[in-house]
Design an enzyme around this catalytic site. Structure first.
Site, PDB file in Angstrom:
ATOM      1  N   ASP A  36      23.191  98.316 100.792  1.00  0.00           N
ATOM      2  CA  ASP A  36      22.667  99.327 101.711  1.00  0.00           C
ATOM      3  C   ASP A  36      22.851 100.712 101.116  1.00  0.00           C
ATOM      4  OD1 ASP A  36      22.202  97.360 103.442  1.00  0.00           O
ATOM      5  OD2 ASP A  36      23.410  98.179 105.089  1.00  0.00           O
ATOM      6  N   TYR A  39      20.336 101.463  98.496  1.00  0.00           N
ATOM      7  CA  TYR A  39      19.043 101.673  99.162  1.00  0.00           C
ATOM      8  C   TYR A  39      18.980 103.076  99.762  1.00  0.00           C
ATOM      9  CZ  TYR A  39      15.434 101.199 102.760  1.00  0.00           C
ATOM     10  OH  TYR A  39      14.342 101.394 103.556  1.00  0.00           O
ATOM     11  N   LYS A 118      28.415 101.381 114.772  1.00  0.00           N
ATOM     12  CA  LYS A 118      27.077 100.999 114.311  1.00  0.00           C
ATOM     13  C   LYS A 118      27.203  99.577 113.787  1.00  0.00           C
ATOM     14  CE  LYS A 118      23.176 102.393 111.461  1.00  0.00           C
ATOM     15  NZ  LYS A 118      22.798 101.051 111.131  1.00  0.00           N
ATOM     16  N   LYS A 290      25.916 110.103 119.524  1.00  0.00           N
ATOM     17  CA  LYS A 290      24.761 110.360 120.392  1.00  0.00           C
ATOM     18  C   LYS A 290      25.094 111.460 121.392  1.00  0.00           C
ATOM     19  CE  LYS A 290      23.380 105.513 120.320  1.00  0.00           C
ATOM     20  NZ  LYS A 290      23.371 104.226 120.996  1.00  0.00           N
ATOM     21  N   CYS A 411      27.206  65.503  86.611  1.00  0.00           N
ATOM     22  CA  CYS A 411      26.802  64.164  86.159  1.00  0.00           C
ATOM     23  C   CYS A 411      25.731  64.200  85.062  1.00  0.00           C
ATOM     24  CB  CYS A 411      26.293  63.345  87.346  1.00  0.00           C
ATOM     25  SG  CYS A 411      24.707  63.945  87.956  1.00  0.00           S
TER      26      CYS A 411
HETATM   27  S1  IVH Z   1      20.853 103.684 118.770  1.00  0.00           S
HETATM   28  C1  IVH Z   1      16.776 105.587 119.225  1.00  0.00           C
HETATM   29  N1  IVH Z   1      23.234 102.636 118.542  1.00  0.00           N
HETATM   30  O1  IVH Z   1      20.922 100.905 113.692  1.00  0.00           O
HETATM   31  C2  IVH Z   1      18.110 105.169 118.772  1.00  0.00           C
HETATM   32  N2  IVH Z   1      21.551 101.912 117.036  1.00  0.00           N
HETATM   33  O2  IVH Z   1      19.466 102.405 111.554  1.00  0.00           O
HETATM   34  C3  IVH Z   1      18.214 103.742 118.663  1.00  0.00           C
HETATM   35  N3  IVH Z   1      22.276 100.173 115.494  1.00  0.00           N
HETATM   36  O3  IVH Z   1      17.636 100.252 114.579  1.00  0.00           O
HETATM   37  C4  IVH Z   1      19.373 103.251 117.991  1.00  0.00           C
HETATM   38  N4  IVH Z   1      24.335  99.997 116.216  1.00  0.00           N
HETATM   39  O4  IVH Z   1      19.313  98.610 115.455  1.00  0.00           O
HETATM   40  C5  IVH Z   1      21.982 102.667 118.060  1.00  0.00           C
HETATM   41  N5  IVH Z   1      25.371 101.753 118.464  1.00  0.00           N
HETATM   42  C6  IVH Z   1      24.135 101.782 118.006  1.00  0.00           C
HETATM   43  C7  IVH Z   1      23.726 100.947 116.942  1.00  0.00           C
HETATM   44  C8  IVH Z   1      22.415 101.064 116.484  1.00  0.00           C
HETATM   45  C9  IVH Z   1      23.456  99.539 115.349  1.00  0.00           C
HETATM   46  C10 IVH Z   1      21.083  99.915 114.663  1.00  0.00           C
HETATM   47  C11 IVH Z   1      19.814  99.907 115.455  1.00  0.00           C
HETATM   48  C12 IVH Z   1      18.875 100.803 114.733  1.00  0.00           C
HETATM   49  C13 IVH Z   1      19.551 100.995 113.426  1.00  0.00           C
HETATM   50  C14 IVH Z   1      19.240 102.361 112.885  1.00  0.00           C
END
Ligand code: IVH
Length: 675
Positions: A36, A39, A118, A290, A411
């Site tokens: 990752d 990338y 995440k 967030k 084998c």
């Molecule tokens: S919020 C509009 N919260 O990470 C915001 N995403 O690279 C939507 N992901 O596609 C995502 N844990 O699938 C959010 N606690 C979390 C997350 C999360 C994993 C994934 C999600 C998203 C990707 C973004």
């Protein structure tokens, strides 16, 4: 055009193509070729170039599109609200900038942030209408995804009815994933069965949710972490409240999220989980920050790709250098040959590692490893370490390349590679030692014949002493044979023989599983046992009858037919039958029957059971099947498309209506093991 322009255009084009290629590997093939981190570095470089030279940007640049494309195999479902991605960074300075940017857009407001893990899995959207789960959809390209409702429900526990929602229709979005423990158990099992291992929990999650053949999904337990709640009309003020509702409804929301008022609290959270993330039951690859208030989120808005009110801080994967000592080639019970890299032990993510799986021949060829190479090993969200780089500058001229063998390392039989597959097999099923021993180990394991007294060492000893070559030989063992084996004394020898004797009572479906027929795992063994009721019928089953079972696809059906046509297997089956193993479903003692004397009506079609199997089960559980609803009926088992008139009548008479799973619970399907 200047020469330097040309170089920039070329670099942008090359990066664009490369990122598209890696998107394809990651999202479509579920087999990432680079880490990752590597990338993200490519994407970051492209973003920088596009910012500086916007006129050279390629149309539909991958920096603006969301990587995953729907697979077009399942029905496509439109997302009324696009499923966006997240802006991400590896830099703390960018988190400081993010907070400053947010505060600038809403300068008069006091702003709080929610920090949460995440999770590295697969994004899903779960739709509820009138409080009922109606669809589970993948992110796809953000505007439309695949409908994977059936598959997802088969491997995930999700609330299917939510009664106390303030709004009847809404979407829960979140991440499907496999816990570290399930992933380890799953891979341990695959190792024992000689199957290639999955690289990381994300790959198996994506592979499971994409699988066309429901059978291939069996036994895989996924989990779902809900991180957003979308309602047509706003009824909540904050993200924190949304997480609380999700938890109340039974979604797992890792209870480690935290409301942070400022950058310093955010950093403390990020640093704390950098140290402690290995203690969590699920792999996380970063922290999502967030804005908490929905009003403020609205004010901040979103770009085409990601919201401006959130950012993901990603942890750098842990890496270490080591020296490649060797690559060995392991043969599993199904003959698959897997390369394993051995290197000087190094500490990574808190544990010593000295081996990494290389998965298949293609990967080995692509990387062209040499003994003595300085390699870079990474252990991030992955449980299994990965080799992510070779330092070619350190390679000495005398070092030897390591090639995939042409013949079986055990084998010497020439290896075979099926068209279009990256896997090499040893076809010598009759004589190849690791395959034969692997089959024996599979046969004795707890979920099969449960001969716990036998482990890999005893199998080796029995083999060396030429006492056991096939599973049927186990039933011919005598006390004199066992007592002569190293490590056995009177008591342990008797125990082993008693254990073998008692395995004869293992139910028919466990015997079917124990045989190690390719693709016949736990669930399929049960399905076959229920459908055919005895070995003889299964042995004679034509392909068409197997194909008529909903969960069996063409490949699996062909394997099953080929297995029963093989004279060696026929001989083994005859021996096992004479040894007294259960070759048919057993009749339970009447008193024990869980549905003794009950009257049951069935309606609709079922996911696990064929109609015949369900009728058989009802009968075996001691109940009688009746066709019409009356006051005398005790239960109605309703499947999909159950007759509405029947259901209405049952409701009017207050007759309990059971789903397929309720019925399975009632007859203790698991513990009775096909009754
Ligand atoms: S919020 C509009 N919260 O990470 C915001 N995403 O690279 C939507 N992901 O596609 C995502 N844990 O699938 C959010 N606690 C979390 C997350 C999360 C994993 C994934 C999600 C998203 C990707 C973004």
């Amino acid at each position: 055009m200047q020469a330097s322009d040309k170089a920039i255009i070329n670099e942008i084009k090359a990066l664009t193509d490369l990122i598209r290629h890696h998107n394809f590997c990651y999202f479509q093939k579920n087999a990432a070729e680079i880490s990752d981190y590597a990338y993200d570095q490519l994407v970051e470089r492209l973003v920088q170039l596009e910012k500086t030279y916007p006129h050279f940007k390629e149309p539909n640049s991958p920096t603006e599109t969301i990587g995953e494309k729907p697979s077009y195999r399942s029905p496509l479902v439109h997302h009324p609200l696009p499923m966006l991605s997240l802006a991400k960074t590896y830099s703390e300075a960018e988190i400081v900038q993010f907070v400053a940017r947010v505060k600038k857009i809403a300068p008069d407001l006091s702003i709080s942030f929610v920090c949460e893990p995440k999770i590295d899995g697969v994004a899903l959207c779960i739709r509820y209408e009138s409080g009922k789960l109606v669809a589970i959809v993948t992110r796809g390209d953000g505007t439309a995804g695949d409908d994977i409702t059936q598959r997802a429900l088969q491997c995930m526990q999700l609330p299917t009815v939510i009664e106390d929602a303030p709004l009847a229709s809404f979407e829960v979005r979140g991440e499907a994933f496999m816990s570290k423990a399930s992933f380890k158990a799953f891979n341990d099992k695959r190792k024992k069965e000689g199957k290639p291992l999955w690289a990381n929990p994300r790959n198996i999650t994506a592979g499971t949710l994409n699988a066309l053949d429901i059978d291939l999904v069996e036994g895989r337990q996924l989990a779902f972490y809900g991180y957003s709640l979308y309602t047509p009309k706003p009824f909540l003020a904050t993200h924190q409240e949304a997480l609380a509702w999700l938890a109340k409804w039974g979604f797992s929301t890792l209870p480690i999220y935290k409301v942070c008022k400022d950058v310093s609290a955010i950093m403390t959270y990020i640093h704390y989980w950098a140290e402690h993330k290995n203690e969590l039951p699920v792999g996380i690859d970063g922290i999502v920050i967030k804005v908490n208030e929905f009003d403020q989120q609205q004010l901040l808005g979103a770009t085409a790709k990601a919201p401006r009110w959130a950012i993901a801080y990603k942890y750098q994967p842990e890496t270490a250098h080591s020296t490649l000592e060797n690559i060995t080639f392991q043969v599993g019970r199904s003959g698959v040959v897997t390369p394993v890299a051995h290197f000087k032990p190094v500490v990574l993510a808190g544990t010593y590692v000295s081996r990494a799986s290389l998965y298949n021949a293609e990967e080995l060829a692509r990387r062209a490893f040499h003994v003595g190479d300085t390699i870079l090993i990474e252990k991030g969200g992955d449980i299994i370490p990965k080799i992510v780089g070779i330092n070619l500058a350190h390679r000495k001229a005398a070092q030897q390349p390591i090639l995939f063998p042409q013949s079986c390392p055990a084998c010497a039989t020439p290896l075979y590679r099926a068209a279009g597959e990256a896997i090499y097999y040893c076809p010598n099923k009759q004589r190849c030692l690791p395959q034969l021993k692997g089959l024996l180990l599979h046969f004795v394991q707890r979920r099969a014949m449960a001969i716990d007294a036998i482990g890999p060492k005893t199998i080796d000893a029995l083999w060396e002493a030429k006492l056991v070559q096939t599973a049927a030989d186990l039933y011919k063992l005598r006390y004199e044979d066992v007592i002569q084996l190293a490590g056995f004394q009177a008591l342990s020898a008797r125990k082993l023989l008693a254990n073998i004797q008692s395995s004869k009572a293992r139910p028919f479906d466990r015997v079917l599983f124990a045989l190690g027929i390719k693709h016949v795992g736990d669930t399929l063994a049960k399905t076959l046992a229920l459908h055919f009721a005895c070995m003889e019928r299964l042995q004679q089953a034509p392909l068409s009858e197997l194909l008529a079972i909903p969960t069996i696809g063409a490949t699996i059906a062909q394997h099953i037919v080929a297995y029963f046509q093989d004279p060696d297997q026929q001989a083994l089956l005859a021996d096992l039958q004479s040894a007294g193993l259960q070759f048919s479903l057993q009749q339970q003692a009447i008193a024990e029957l869980p549905l003794s004397a009950k009257k049951i009506v069935i309606s609709g079609t079922f996911h696990y059971f064929t109609r015949e199997a369900l009728m058989y089960c009802i009968e075996q559980a001691g109940a009688t099947l009746v066709t019409s609803i009356s006051a005398k009926v005790d239960y109605v088992i309703a499947g999909q498309k159950a007759g509405p008139a029947k259901l209405a009548k049952a409701k009017a008479l207050a007759i309990p209506i059971l789903g397929e799973q309720d019925f399975m619970n009632l007859i203790r399907y698991e513990s009775l093991s096909c009754i």
